[in-house]
Design a protein around this motif. Structure first.
Motif, mmCIF file in Angstrom:
data_model
loop_
_atom_site.group_PDB
_atom_site.id
_atom_site.type_symbol
_atom_site.label_atom_id
_atom_site.label_comp_id
_atom_site.label_asym_id
_atom_site.label_seq_id
_atom_site.Cartn_x
_atom_site.Cartn_y
_atom_site.Cartn_z
ATOM 1 N N PHE A 131 54.506 33.040 47.195
ATOM 2 C CA PHE A 131 53.626 33.999 47.861
ATOM 3 C C PHE A 131 52.266 33.369 48.178
ATOM 4 N N ASN A 134 46.222 36.722 48.898
ATOM 5 C CA ASN A 134 45.111 37.004 49.806
ATOM 6 C C ASN A 134 43.919 37.533 49.010
ATOM 7 N N LYS A 329 50.159 44.479 47.496
ATOM 8 C CA LYS A 329 49.863 44.271 48.915
ATOM 9 C C LYS A 329 49.080 42.982 49.178
ATOM 10 N N TYR A 330 48.476 42.417 48.131
ATOM 11 C CA TYR A 330 47.722 41.180 48.322
ATOM 12 C C TYR A 330 48.608 39.937 48.246
ATOM 13 N N THR A 332 51.680 37.912 50.024
ATOM 14 C CA THR A 332 52.464 37.787 51.251
ATOM 15 C C THR A 332 53.592 36.799 51.012
#
Length: 335
Positions: A131, A134, A329-330, A332
């Motif tokens: 991942f 972010n 959600k942070y 990706t």
């Protein structure tokens, strides 16, 4: 204004060690008789009041004691002279932090508040692949500043959970079969050795409490949070935190962190038989410790870790995609 782990910025822009900041604030309060006589000052209470660790708090208290501003109390802390022992939260006892210092420690406290949750979320996601982490999305997700988010990620990098490339982007994972096997090998080589070293320092009441919690978990199917607590009771509280060798401690923690979090990742697929086996093995180790059978406890711990590897590898290799919306959600995913 920014602060590192061990320094903070004064109103004149100079960087001061954190213990000196704590010392200066406490010294001023005592010189102004702002604290009641008899107030007990311990490392933990001072660290909590300043949103710091116990190390700078202890250094500040030692300096105050060396100057005669406070005296020793029952060998475990210090006391403001002139009265009977009085245990109060320092804020209730009259502690007021200067505005610029309060802002610095408020940031520090926010970082420490979200760090355990971020650490667990990332660790539990590693079996699903690699991942991009972010930093801006992390700050937005938790409602904190980029500075706080950056400090959290920096700490996670130091613990080996995430890494950073030459473009200063953060990455996490994957936890694949090879890495899982390596983590378990580190654990079964090191944890039993540490347990043998520290077993004699364990209090009987502490072991009995952990046995009680394990027996409660064995009586009904426990959720992942309880399973991770049982793991923490044995592998973290008894082994990791008591390990006297800092290098060993850091190595063990790097391998424990992603493995213990897999109880959340594998919750859907873990069988009750596997959970019961894990709890029974923990109880065996704790019973050996309770009755002073330290060598048997270390052997049982090694056997437990070796056996657990097989079941964890099986779960990893047959892992289903994560439920929709379950990943932070942070994070990706990177194909």
């Amino acid at each position: 204004m920014t602060a590192s782990r061990s320094t903070t910025e004064s109103r004149h822009g100079a960087i001061s060690p954190l213990y000196e900041v704590i010392y200066g604030v406490l010294r001023r309060h005592m010189s102004e008789a702002a604290f009641p006589p008899g107030l007990v000052l311990g490392e933990t209470s001072v660290a909590r009041a300043f949103g710091a660790s116990r190390v700078p708090a202890a250094a500040a208290l030692r300096r105050l004691h060396g100057e005669g501003a406070i005296t020793e109390f029952e060998g475990r802390g210090y006391i403001v002279p002139g009265g009977e022992p009085l245990r109060l939260d320092l804020a209730d006892a009259g502690l007021v932090l200067p505005a610029e210092i309060a802002a610095t420690f408020a940031t520090r406290s926010r970082h420490r508040l979200i760090h355990p949750q971020v650490e667990h979320e990332i660790a539990a996601s590693l079996p699903y692949g690699r991942f991009l982490v972010n930093e801006s999305a992390l700050a937005e997700h938790y409602g904190v500043s980029r500075t706080v988010a950056h400090e959290v990620l920096t700490r996670l990098e130091r613990s080996g959970l995430i890494s950073r490339d030459s473009n200063r982007r953060w990455y996490a994972g994957p936890l694949d079969e090879k890495l899982l096997r390596e983590h378990y090998e580190v654990r079964w080589l090191l944890e039993p050795a540490v347990l043998s070293q520290v077993a004699g320092s364990l209090e009987k009441a502490e072991i009995e409490k952990k046995i009680g919690l394990a027996k409660e978990a064995a009586a009904a199917p426990p959720p992942p949070t309880i399973l991770e607590r049982l793991e923490g009771d044995l592998h973290v509280d008894i082994v990791l935190r008591r390990c006297p060798n800092q290098q060993l401690r850091e190595t063990i923690r790097r391998s424990q962190l992603p493995v213990i979090a897999t109880h959340s990742t594998f919750a859907i697929d873990q069988t009750q038989g596997e959970i019961s086996k894990m709890i029974s093995e923990h109880l065996e180790i704790l019973e050996h410790l309770l009755h002073g059978r330290y060598r048997k406890a270390a052997s049982a711990l090694e056997a437990h870790l070796r056996r657990s590897l097989g079941s964890q590898v099986g779960l990893l290799l047959h892992l289903r995609p994560p439920p929709a919306g379950s990943l932070p959600k942070y994070l990706t995913p990177i194909q």
